[in-house]
Scaffold this motif. Structure first.
Motif, PDB file in Angstrom:
ATOM      1  N   THR A  74       5.553  13.277   1.347  1.00  0.00           N
ATOM      2  CA  THR A  74       6.284  12.520   0.333  1.00  0.00           C
ATOM      3  C   THR A  74       7.791  12.713   0.509  1.00  0.00           C
ATOM      4  N   LYS A  75       8.523  11.613   0.496  1.00  0.00           N
ATOM      5  CA  LYS A  75       9.985  11.700   0.499  1.00  0.00           C
ATOM      6  C   LYS A  75      10.452  11.903  -0.938  1.00  0.00           C
ATOM      7  N   VAL A  76      11.100  13.028  -1.182  1.00  0.00           N
ATOM      8  CA  VAL A  76      11.595  13.356  -2.521  1.00  0.00           C
ATOM      9  C   VAL A  76      13.116  13.253  -2.515  1.00  0.00           C
ATOM     10  N   TYR A  77      13.651  12.395  -3.395  1.00  0.00           N
ATOM     11  CA  TYR A  77      15.091  12.189  -3.473  1.00  0.00           C
ATOM     12  C   TYR A  77      15.601  12.554  -4.860  1.00  0.00           C
ATOM     13  N   LEU A  78      16.662  13.341  -4.904  1.00  0.00           N
ATOM     14  CA  LEU A  78      17.369  13.593  -6.158  1.00  0.00           C
ATOM     15  C   LEU A  78      18.355  12.459  -6.373  1.00  0.00           C
TER      16      LEU A  78
ATOM     17  N   LEU B  96       2.061  10.218  -3.742  1.00  0.00           N
ATOM     18  CA  LEU B  96       3.175   9.280  -3.644  1.00  0.00           C
ATOM     19  C   LEU B  96       3.796   9.298  -2.254  1.00  0.00           C
ATOM     20  N   ASP B  97       4.261   8.130  -1.837  1.00  0.00           N
ATOM     21  CA  ASP B  97       5.032   8.050  -0.597  1.00  0.00           C
ATOM     22  C   ASP B  97       6.487   8.432  -0.833  1.00  0.00           C
ATOM     23  N   ALA B  98       6.978   8.169  -2.051  1.00  0.00           N
ATOM     24  CA  ALA B  98       8.351   8.545  -2.385  1.00  0.00           C
ATOM     25  C   ALA B  98       8.456   8.854  -3.868  1.00  0.00           C
TER      26      ALA B  98
ATOM     27  N   MET C 111       9.234  22.210 -10.677  1.00  0.00           N
ATOM     28  CA  MET C 111       8.231  21.146 -10.813  1.00  0.00           C
ATOM     29  C   MET C 111       7.520  20.802  -9.510  1.00  0.00           C
ATOM     30  N   LEU C 112       8.237  20.763  -8.405  1.00  0.00           N
ATOM     31  CA  LEU C 112       7.659  20.210  -7.180  1.00  0.00           C
ATOM     32  C   LEU C 112       6.367  20.911  -6.747  1.00  0.00           C
ATOM     33  N   PRO C 113       6.274  22.237  -6.791  1.00  0.00           N
ATOM     34  CA  PRO C 113       4.993  22.858  -6.425  1.00  0.00           C
ATOM     35  C   PRO C 113       3.842  22.431  -7.334  1.00  0.00           C
ATOM     36  N   SER C 114       4.118  22.231  -8.621  1.00  0.00           N
ATOM     37  CA  SER C 114       3.070  21.770  -9.537  1.00  0.00           C
ATOM     38  C   SER C 114       2.651  20.343  -9.216  1.00  0.00           C
ATOM     39  N   LEU C 115       3.594  19.500  -8.826  1.00  0.00           N
ATOM     40  CA  LEU C 115       3.252  18.133  -8.440  1.00  0.00           C
ATOM     41  C   LEU C 115       2.402  18.143  -7.175  1.00  0.00           C
ATOM     42  N   LYS C 116       2.697  19.052  -6.262  1.00  0.00           N
ATOM     43  CA  LYS C 116       1.864  19.172  -5.055  1.00  0.00           C
ATOM     44  C   LYS C 116       0.468  19.673  -5.401  1.00  0.00           C
ATOM     45  N   ALA C 117       0.376  20.630  -6.300  1.00  0.00           N
ATOM     46  CA  ALA C 117      -0.924  21.185  -6.678  1.00  0.00           C
ATOM     47  C   ALA C 117      -1.825  20.130  -7.318  1.00  0.00           C
ATOM     48  N   ASN C 118      -1.203  19.114  -7.929  1.00  0.00           N
ATOM     49  CA  ASN C 118      -1.962  18.034  -8.555  1.00  0.00           C
ATOM     50  C   ASN C 118      -2.046  16.793  -7.670  1.00  0.00           C
ATOM     51  N   ASN C 119      -1.678  16.947  -6.397  1.00  0.00           N
ATOM     52  CA  ASN C 119      -1.746  15.844  -5.431  1.00  0.00           C
ATOM     53  C   ASN C 119      -0.968  14.606  -5.885  1.00  0.00           C
ATOM     54  N   ILE C 120       0.090  14.848  -6.622  1.00  0.00           N
ATOM     55  CA  ILE C 120       1.001  13.762  -6.985  1.00  0.00           C
ATOM     56  C   ILE C 120       1.961  13.514  -5.829  1.00  0.00           C
ATOM     57  N   ILE C 121       2.435  14.578  -5.207  1.00  0.00           N
ATOM     58  CA  ILE C 121       3.183  14.488  -3.964  1.00  0.00           C
ATOM     59  C   ILE C 121       2.485  15.367  -2.929  1.00  0.00           C
ATOM     60  N   ASN C 122       2.883  15.198  -1.680  1.00  0.00           N
ATOM     61  CA  ASN C 122       2.337  16.030  -0.617  1.00  0.00           C
ATOM     62  C   ASN C 122       3.433  16.314   0.407  1.00  0.00           C
TER      63      ASN C 122
ATOM     64  N   GLU D  98       0.807  -1.219   0.000  1.00  0.00           N
ATOM     65  CA  GLU D  98       0.000   0.000   0.000  1.00  0.00           C
ATOM     66  C   GLU D  98       0.845   1.277   0.000  1.00  0.00           C
ATOM     67  N   LYS D  99       2.092   1.166  -0.398  1.00  0.00           N
ATOM     68  CA  LYS D  99       2.975   2.322  -0.575  1.00  0.00           C
ATOM     69  C   LYS D  99       3.204   2.534  -2.062  1.00  0.00           C
ATOM     70  N   LYS D 100       3.421   3.799  -2.439  1.00  0.00           N
ATOM     71  CA  LYS D 100       3.629   4.143  -3.841  1.00  0.00           C
ATOM     72  C   LYS D 100       4.965   4.866  -4.003  1.00  0.00           C
ATOM     73  N   LEU D 101       5.787   4.328  -4.884  1.00  0.00           N
ATOM     74  CA  LEU D 101       7.095   4.894  -5.195  1.00  0.00           C
ATOM     75  C   LEU D 101       7.166   5.158  -6.687  1.00  0.00           C
ATOM     76  N   TYR D 102       7.573   6.368  -7.067  1.00  0.00           N
ATOM     77  CA  TYR D 102       7.755   6.684  -8.480  1.00  0.00           C
ATOM     78  C   TYR D 102       9.225   6.933  -8.728  1.00  0.00           C
ATOM     79  N   TYR D 103       9.811   6.125  -9.633  1.00  0.00           N
ATOM     80  CA  TYR D 103      11.235   6.217  -9.965  1.00  0.00           C
ATOM     81  C   TYR D 103      11.349   6.868 -11.336  1.00  0.00           C
ATOM     82  N   ALA D 104      11.863   8.095 -11.366  1.00  0.00           N
ATOM     83  CA  ALA D 104      11.868   8.911 -12.584  1.00  0.00           C
ATOM     84  C   ALA D 104      13.298   9.291 -12.982  1.00  0.00           C
ATOM     85  N   CYS D 105      14.128   8.293 -13.236  1.00  0.00           N
ATOM     86  CA  CYS D 105      15.497   8.461 -13.736  1.00  0.00           C
ATOM     87  C   CYS D 105      15.652   7.504 -14.921  1.00  0.00           C
TER      88      CYS D 105
END
Length: 258
Positions: free
Chosen positions: A220-224, A176-178, A206-217, A151-158
């Motif tokens: 959410t742990k955000v890692y570069l 997303l959780d991460a 990007m991050l504020p737009s992702l928050k505005a669309n409830n993709i992250i909150n 029940e956790k969601k991780l998005y890997y975008a590399c």
């Protein structure tokens, strides 16, 4: 429902330090990074490139423990066929290899290849994986990966620049959780790699737009990750830059839970 462990085995783009051949041959370092890969719950490997076997050895993870390998694209710092063969050869049941459906890859002994259509959810073997469009070299069959487990969601975008429209629309409301996001280019503008990789100013935007669309909150742990050391300040300085906009900087060997 339970926690999901994430361990970064490599966090580098393709400008590897020569110190990996000697000073850091048998250990991790925050600035001398290895090819990007990540381990989920000690069994699910995301990407398997040039240094992944070295990283597994340093982390003391037996190859036979790996049940699944998820591939973002076929550049050799993310997908090295001989490393897949090495991980698979001593397993009692076939290794599962998840790739984009049209990926041009060889057949392997003792490997079950799962070919994934983009924007299609696959629920198998206790995990859910969705490949989403990625802005990267098209001849490498790129995809970013949404992994759902416990029940956790991780998005890997590399690798990849920005988040493509179809992917953003699919992720709306995901909370997303991460999020592990490409940060190849440092805190600069004008680099030619912007066509298929992110800079820190792009991520900051990007991050504020992702928050505005409830993709992250806020939780959410955000890692570069996928960082080119030659384009970045040293790790500790990059950490301070990233913290100012709510992100962390992954490093080789970092282990965390979501």
């Amino acid at each position: 429902m339970g926690n999901v462990k994430i361990q970064f085995l490599g966090t580098c783009a393709c400008d590897f330090s020569p110190k990996l051949e000697n000073e850091f041959k048998n250990c991790f370092d925050k600035d001398a990074r290895r090819s990007s890969s990540m381990l989920i719950n000690d069994t699910i490997l995301v990407d398997c490139g040039i240094h992944t076997l070295e990283s597994l050895n340093i982390a003391k993870i037996p190859y036979e423990q790996i049940t699944d390998v998820l591939i973002t694209h076929t550049h050799n710092d993310h997908f090295l066929p001989q490393n897949i063969e090495e991980i698979a050869k001593n397993r009692h049941v076939p290794l599962r290899l998840w790739v984009r459906e049209d990926a041009d890859i060889p057949e392997f002994a003792n490997v079950e290849i799962i070919r994934m259509k983009l924007i299609t959810k696959y629920e198998q073997y206790g995990i859910t994986v969705t490949g989403l469009p990625a802005n990267h070299d098209p001849i490498t069959y790129p995809q970013h990966l949404l992994v759902e487990l416990n029940e956790k969601k991780l998005y890997y975008a590399c690798d990849g620049g920005w988040i493509m429209c179809e992917a953003l629309n699919y992720l709306r409301g995901a909370n997303l959780d991460a999020l592990v996001i490409d940060a190849t280019i440092g805190d600069c503008v004008g680099d030619y790699r912007v066509g298929e990789h992110n800079s820190i100013p792009m991520i900051r935007h990007m991050l504020p737009s992702l928050k505005a669309n409830n993709i992250i909150n806020e939780n959410t742990k955000v890692y570069l990750s996928h960082i080119a050391p030659s384009l970045h300040k040293p790790h500790d300085e990059t950490v301070e830059i990233a913290r100012a906009f709510g992100a962390d900087v992954a490093y080789d060997g970092l282990s965390t839970e979501i």
